[in-house]
Design a protein around this motif. Sequence first.
Motif, mmCIF file in Angstrom:
data_model
loop_
_atom_site.group_PDB
_atom_site.id
_atom_site.type_symbol
_atom_site.label_atom_id
_atom_site.label_comp_id
_atom_site.label_asym_id
_atom_site.label_seq_id
_atom_site.Cartn_x
_atom_site.Cartn_y
_atom_site.Cartn_z
ATOM 1 N N PRO A 116 38.941 35.906 37.717
ATOM 2 C CA PRO A 116 40.258 36.424 37.311
ATOM 3 C C PRO A 116 41.083 35.411 36.525
ATOM 4 O O PRO A 116 41.655 35.738 35.485
ATOM 5 N N MET A 117 41.127 34.165 37.018
ATOM 6 C CA MET A 117 41.961 33.178 36.334
ATOM 7 C C MET A 117 41.351 32.789 34.985
ATOM 8 O O MET A 117 42.070 32.451 34.041
ATOM 9 N N THR A 118 40.021 32.830 34.894
ATOM 10 C CA THR A 118 39.377 32.522 33.614
ATOM 11 C C THR A 118 39.679 33.627 32.597
ATOM 12 O O THR A 118 40.119 33.351 31.473
ATOM 13 N N ALA A 119 39.450 34.877 32.999
ATOM 14 C CA ALA A 119 39.700 35.996 32.070
ATOM 15 C C ALA A 119 41.171 36.027 31.650
ATOM 16 O O ALA A 119 41.500 36.172 30.472
ATOM 17 N N THR B 251 42.124 44.527 43.693
ATOM 18 C CA THR B 251 41.102 45.576 43.854
ATOM 19 C C THR B 251 41.059 46.517 42.653
ATOM 20 O O THR B 251 40.305 47.484 42.648
ATOM 21 N N THR B 252 41.850 46.217 41.622
ATOM 22 C CA THR B 252 41.819 47.069 40.421
ATOM 23 C C THR B 252 41.416 46.222 39.206
ATOM 24 O O THR B 252 40.231 46.013 38.963
ATOM 25 N N THR B 253 42.410 45.697 38.488
ATOM 26 C CA THR B 253 42.119 44.910 37.288
ATOM 27 C C THR B 253 41.123 43.782 37.560
ATOM 28 O O THR B 253 40.236 43.513 36.756
ATOM 29 N N PHE B 254 41.298 43.122 38.705
ATOM 30 C CA PHE B 254 40.527 41.909 38.959
ATOM 31 C C PHE B 254 39.399 42.105 39.972
ATOM 32 O O PHE B 254 38.923 41.147 40.575
ATOM 33 N N ALA B 255 38.979 43.348 40.165
ATOM 34 C CA ALA B 255 37.905 43.624 41.131
ATOM 35 C C ALA B 255 36.564 43.086 40.631
ATOM 36 O O ALA B 255 36.259 43.136 39.446
ATOM 37 N N ASP C 212 36.492 41.679 49.155
ATOM 38 C CA ASP C 212 37.262 42.016 47.945
ATOM 39 C C ASP C 212 38.009 40.802 47.391
ATOM 40 O O ASP C 212 38.252 40.719 46.183
ATOM 41 N N GLY C 213 38.365 39.875 48.267
ATOM 42 C CA GLY C 213 39.157 38.734 47.821
ATOM 43 C C GLY C 213 38.345 37.492 47.493
ATOM 44 O O GLY C 213 38.896 36.495 47.026
ATOM 45 N N ALA C 214 37.015 37.564 47.688
ATOM 46 C CA ALA C 214 36.182 36.354 47.556
ATOM 47 C C ALA C 214 36.190 35.779 46.148
ATOM 48 O O ALA C 214 36.097 34.576 45.947
ATOM 49 N N SER C 215 36.303 36.664 45.154
ATOM 50 C CA SER C 215 36.257 36.216 43.750
ATOM 51 C C SER C 215 37.645 36.255 43.123
ATOM 52 O O SER C 215 37.814 36.630 41.967
ATOM 53 N N ALA C 216 38.651 35.859 43.865
ATOM 54 C CA ALA C 216 40.028 35.982 43.377
ATOM 55 C C ALA C 216 40.440 34.852 42.452
ATOM 56 O O ALA C 216 41.516 34.894 41.850
ATOM 57 N N LYS D 252 49.963 35.440 40.810
ATOM 58 C CA LYS D 252 50.632 36.622 41.358
ATOM 59 C C LYS D 252 50.024 37.898 40.771
ATOM 60 O O LYS D 252 49.763 38.877 41.471
ATOM 61 N N ARG D 253 49.776 37.854 39.475
ATOM 62 C CA ARG D 253 49.191 39.038 38.814
ATOM 63 C C ARG D 253 47.805 39.354 39.399
ATOM 64 O O ARG D 253 47.468 40.522 39.620
ATOM 65 N N VAL D 254 47.029 38.316 39.647
ATOM 66 C CA VAL D 254 45.696 38.518 40.234
ATOM 67 C C VAL D 254 45.827 39.139 41.621
ATOM 68 O O VAL D 254 45.178 40.146 41.928
ATOM 69 N N LEU D 255 46.669 38.545 42.442
ATOM 70 C CA LEU D 255 46.822 39.016 43.820
ATOM 71 C C LEU D 255 47.308 40.466 43.863
ATOM 72 O O LEU D 255 46.818 41.279 44.662
ATOM 73 N N ASP D 256 48.245 40.803 42.989
ATOM 74 C CA ASP D 256 48.802 42.160 42.960
ATOM 75 C C ASP D 256 47.782 43.205 42.510
ATOM 76 O O ASP D 256 47.983 44.400 42.727
#
Lengths: 370, 370
Positions: free
Chosen positions: B152-155, B330-334, B144-148, B323-327
């Motif tokens: 996410p940071m690009t979007a 598994t939802t917004t950034f899944a 779940d965390g591999a594409s963190a 922080k927003r990505v980490l929080d």
Amino acid sequence: MTTTGKQLFTTLAPDGTLKVEVAETQFPDPTGNQVLVKMEAAPINPSDLALLFGPADIDNAQFSPGKLVANMPEPFNSGAKGRHGQRLPVGNEGAGTVVAAGGSEAAQALVGQRVACVPGHAFSQYAIADAAMCLPLGDTSARDGASAFVNPMTALGFVENAKMDGQKAIIHSAAASNLGQMLNRICQEDGIELVNIVRKQEQADLLKGLGAKWVVNSSADDFLPKLCEAIDATDAYYGFDPIGGGTTVDACFKAMERVAVSKMSEYNRYGSNQPKRMFIYGRLDLGPTILTPSYGFGWTLSGWLLTPFLAQAGAETVARMRKRVLDNITTTFASHYKREVTLEQMLEKDAATDYRAMKTGEKYLVTPWG
Amino acid sequence: MTTTGKQLFTTLAPDGTLKVEVAETQFPDPTGNQVLVKMEAAPINPSDLALLFGPADIDNAQFSPGKLVANMPEPFNSGAKGRHGQRLPVGNEGAGTVVAAGGSEAAQALVGQRVACVPGHAFSQYAIADAAMCLPLGDTSARDGASAFVNPMTALGFVENAKMDGQKAIIHSAAASNLGQMLNRICQEDGIELVNIVRKQEQADLLKGLGAKWVVNSSADDFLPKLCEAIDATDAYYGFDPIGGGTTVDACFKAMERVAVSKMSEYNRYGSNQPKRMFIYGRLDLGPTILTPSYGFGWTLSGWLLTPFLAQAGAETVARMRKRVLDNITTTFASHYKREVTLEQMLEKDAATDYRAMKTGEKYLVTPWG
């Protein structure tokens, strides 16, 4: 009371029929900050041609005295939907004598003076112009002052823009043009390095004769290596292109990136970090601009127009630029013409096909009183 | 002391032979702010593929266990001169467990923790990563965390960039991708209007099912009018395109200009004054970008890359974004994956030809320990 005189109009019908004609027009009395200028000379600039003819088929037009009818091919006719049915005057700039003025002090002060002006309908015997945009020419002739705005302010605008962006070098293509020669003189005066791109050896020779240090010929086999050499020596990662269509911008970005990569110590899959900036300010080639994926993501390409640039630069900068032009109108900012034509002669086949070819150094001047 | 493990390398010879192979490698002990991560999962992103294979002819490659040999056609081989002969590791990002750390406090604090990291050589059983760039994943799995990071940071970067530039709406093409779906969720959360461009009806249906308000299909006959309609309703004069080649950017500029011109009261030969801005952030299509002269001069097109954007945005913004990505990992950034492959399976023909096609929603995940 109104004044009567001849004026040129271009009209595009929804079916793609383009009619360009000389017609008698009534000019209203100027009011407020307006002046009425008896026009003596107006250059035919590429920016005028875009409106005058656009990509219409002038070679197969029907010519009659004071009139020309041509076909506007697709997709350009649909693309120009916004002007369908509108009878539009043409001619960005010119020079003449102020024969009447509105009530404002600035307008009244110009009465009787010879001025350069930017009426937007300069292909005309009279024009209504904004006094604030008029440059009093003093002893300078209308012929010498006719091109005091578009080319001088554009060339100077490039240098001002480059300085604002912290640049010390500029690339310019189609560099042997009237504007290009002006830019060459400005850059020499201001200590800005200029990389001139031309497409003929004779143009290269011309510019070198005018003291240009870096001239590269895009028709030569070694164009790209020579362009790299010039960029390497000058750090010109910033350029202006009036051609638009084709691969000129692409070649500049490629060469910039090649030079930047050659200075990197290790390979980066995304290319160099060197920002690369190009502006397209004209469309001598109406074909598509081709950008290949060969210079990473560190590049920006924009359209460039004089009016938004001047608005962004602010009144103080613009006033300084205008003073510099006026002070040097017959030297740094001098224009040269191939031929003078009347309004009627503008619409004769030999003239129309010749000036619309926009060959380097072959600009026409309209003298509406003959 | 060193650690031994398998790692993937890509090497392009000057003659255009591309060799991609899995090899035993020794990983040095981490020092200073470094950590050694036992990698458990790493996504194959388009940005990895550019380095892994580039435009090499994978369809006709020779495949053997843990190895692939293909030909890099011209002009791409010459264009990649900078990497000739270099044996390069691949894989921007991934997740795993910190098994050793350098002396710094930040590095030591991560020992034993599961983290997402950006080592640049994530297709590997071990990786040396910068502790400052590691995100502790807590209870989140490595899968779940591999594409963190990259997506996410690009979007999120697009939305941050749009806000910095005063925009309230964004156009995005190839919008049904993992990244596109993320952007759709971010824009919904942040109240930014999003115009999604897709090329298949099923992708349009997918996005609409995810609550997307504006979805236009570039394969439909009414693509341009529908795009105009969406721009008219949202004021989206600002967009991001991962395709690069072809006419996607051109279509966006055309539609933006058509909408802007429709709101003008009088014809202007130079087009509208509406600034139009597009960014190319990927090269799904390696063909040339085609820009037609049909939207005046009020446009700017740039390349867009995450790293320079983050540098420009500054540490505070980046920390807030992370922080927003980490929080919400598994939802917004899944992210979602089509298939999991080992390092060796990455170099089997069926897998390699499938993931390099970069089909929307068919991302692969590398699990280097099987």
